[in-house]
Enzyme design. Sequence first.
Site, PDB file in Angstrom:
ATOM      1  N   ARG A 104      -2.224   4.787  -3.364  1.00 25.44           N
ATOM      2  CA  ARG A 104      -0.970   5.271  -2.824  1.00 25.44           C
ATOM      3  C   ARG A 104      -0.412   6.318  -3.768  1.00 25.44           C
ATOM      4  O   ARG A 104      -0.181   6.030  -4.940  1.00 25.44           O
ATOM      5  CB  ARG A 104      -0.016   4.078  -2.757  1.00 25.44           C
ATOM      6  CG  ARG A 104       0.883   4.086  -1.589  1.00 25.44           C
ATOM      7  CD  ARG A 104       1.548   2.758  -1.437  1.00 25.44           C
ATOM      8  NE  ARG A 104       2.387   2.366  -2.564  1.00 25.44           N
ATOM      9  CZ  ARG A 104       3.519   1.701  -2.436  1.00 25.44           C
ATOM     10  NH1 ARG A 104       3.952   1.353  -1.242  1.00 25.44           N
ATOM     11  NH2 ARG A 104       4.211   1.337  -3.485  1.00 25.44           N
ATOM     12  N   THR A 108       4.614  10.528  -2.828  1.00 23.69           N
ATOM     13  CA  THR A 108       4.788  10.548  -1.369  1.00 23.69           C
ATOM     14  C   THR A 108       4.650   9.160  -0.751  1.00 23.69           C
ATOM     15  O   THR A 108       5.027   8.956   0.406  1.00 23.69           O
ATOM     16  CB  THR A 108       3.722  11.446  -0.715  1.00 23.69           C
ATOM     17  OG1 THR A 108       2.440  10.853  -0.973  1.00 23.69           O
ATOM     18  CG2 THR A 108       3.748  12.848  -1.283  1.00 23.69           C
ATOM     19  N   ASP A 203      -2.434  -3.685 -10.971  1.00 25.13           N
ATOM     20  CA  ASP A 203      -2.154  -3.777 -12.415  1.00 25.13           C
ATOM     21  C   ASP A 203      -2.168  -5.228 -12.888  1.00 25.13           C
ATOM     22  O   ASP A 203      -2.677  -5.533 -13.963  1.00 25.13           O
ATOM     23  CB  ASP A 203      -0.795  -3.136 -12.739  1.00 25.13           C
ATOM     24  CG  ASP A 203      -0.870  -1.620 -12.728  1.00 25.13           C
ATOM     25  OD1 ASP A 203      -1.993  -1.079 -12.733  1.00 25.13           O
ATOM     26  OD2 ASP A 203       0.196  -0.976 -12.701  1.00 25.13           O
TER      27      ASP A 203
HETATM   28  C1  PRP Z   1      -1.471  -1.175  -3.533  1.00 23.67           C
HETATM   29  C2  PRP Z   1      -1.954  -2.342  -2.707  1.00 23.67           C
HETATM   30  C3  PRP Z   1      -2.184  -1.712  -1.363  1.00 23.67           C
HETATM   31  C4  PRP Z   1      -1.106  -0.673  -1.294  1.00 23.67           C
HETATM   32  C5  PRP Z   1      -0.015  -1.190  -0.403  1.00 23.67           C
HETATM   33  O1  PRP Z   1      -2.509  -0.382  -3.945  1.00 23.67           O
HETATM   34  O2  PRP Z   1      -3.091  -2.970  -3.229  1.00 23.67           O
HETATM   35  O3  PRP Z   1      -3.460  -1.122  -1.209  1.00 23.67           O
HETATM   36  O4  PRP Z   1      -0.597  -0.498  -2.625  1.00 23.67           O
HETATM   37  O5  PRP Z   1       0.961  -0.222  -0.218  1.00 23.67           O
HETATM   38  P1  PRP Z   1       1.226   0.480   1.188  1.00 23.67           P
HETATM   39  O6  PRP Z   1       1.235  -0.605   2.219  1.00 23.67           O
HETATM   40  O7  PRP Z   1       2.565   1.110   0.994  1.00 23.67           O
HETATM   41  O8  PRP Z   1       0.149   1.490   1.426  1.00 23.67           O
HETATM   42  P2  PRP Z   1      -2.306   0.899  -4.909  1.00 23.67           P
HETATM   43  O9  PRP Z   1      -2.057   2.117  -4.102  1.00 23.67           O
HETATM   44  O10 PRP Z   1      -1.307   0.561  -5.964  1.00 23.67           O
HETATM   45  O11 PRP Z   1      -3.748   1.112  -5.528  1.00 23.67           O
HETATM   46  P3  PRP Z   1      -4.601   0.186  -6.513  1.00 23.67           P
HETATM   47  O12 PRP Z   1      -5.029  -1.038  -5.723  1.00 23.67           O
HETATM   48  O13 PRP Z   1      -5.755   1.040  -6.872  1.00 23.67           O
HETATM   49  O14 PRP Z   1      -3.741  -0.198  -7.692  1.00 23.67           O
HETATM   50  N1  URA Z   2       1.625  -2.133  -3.935  1.00 23.18           N
HETATM   51  C1  URA Z   2       1.753  -3.155  -4.825  1.00 23.18           C
HETATM   52  O1  URA Z   2       0.818  -3.440  -5.600  1.00 23.18           O
HETATM   53  N2  URA Z   2       2.896  -3.857  -4.817  1.00 23.18           N
HETATM   54  C2  URA Z   2       3.904  -3.574  -3.987  1.00 23.18           C
HETATM   55  O2  URA Z   2       4.942  -4.271  -4.033  1.00 23.18           O
HETATM   56  C3  URA Z   2       3.754  -2.526  -3.079  1.00 23.18           C
HETATM   57  C4  URA Z   2       2.605  -1.818  -3.069  1.00 23.18           C
END
Ligand code: PRP
Ligand code: URA
Length: 209
Positions: A104, A108, A203
């Site tokens: 994400r 944005t 994280d």
């Molecule tokens: C987190 C989570 C989802 C996403 C959810 O991933 O694991 O994939 O955010 O958010 P959304 O519904 O608003 O799209 P992140 O983008 O932090 O990536 P990561 O798993 O690589 O840390």
């Molecule tokens: N992604 C995360 O890991 N946590 C949140 O709360 C939202 C998006």
Amino acid sequence: MSKVFVLDHPLIQHKLTYIRNKNTGTKEFRALVDEVSALMAFEITRDLPLEETTIDTPVMEAKTKVLSGKKIGLVPILRAGLGMVDGILRLIPAAKVGHVGLYRDPETLKPVEYYIKLPTDIEERELIVIDPMLATGGSANDAIHSLKKRGATNIKLMCLIAAPEGVEVIQKEHPDVDIYLAALDEKLNEKGYIIPGLGDAGDRLFGTK
Ligand code: PRP
Ligand code: URA
């Protein structure tokens, strides 16, 4: 309209409390996500079809039941979805696993796809898309569109925690995709985090910041 199931089994709810707690460290967090995923898989597979078979027990011949060969595919959304894979595979060891890489954009909040690798026969499989968090719904929505574009027709979505905003997006864009959750939280904050939520799932799973 897709259905939303909040799996309120006491073991799931108990473990989710420890997952949410900011004092839970990486090692324990990972173990708990794994355990909750296995418990959720138990519920999500409730409607798998069975067929009759005949076997010999040590005592006599018996008519019993086995799964009727439905093919399952797990599709974790990278990174955080990876934390849910092993727990589910313990219950469904024959499942194949595809990967969709999305992150994400912090500015944005829009998902950016950077990787996709799927089993070749996804159109024949029941796919379970897995990600701990359904926040704005952007990532899961994009992942599901990607799978459908490649021929998938039978998809479920399994997340630990969702915000109502994310559920609404999936229900609007994918009325055929049922959603399985351990909790449906209150809302998103101004940074797109689920509140009360559990923080940043990736994280916390991998010990990054
Ligand atoms: C987190 C989570 C989802 C996403 C959810 O991933 O694991 O994939 O955010 O958010 P959304 O519904 O608003 O799209 P992140 O983008 O932090 O990536 P990561 O798993 O690589 O840390
Ligand atoms: N992604 C995360 O890991 N946590 C949140 O709360 C939202 C998006």
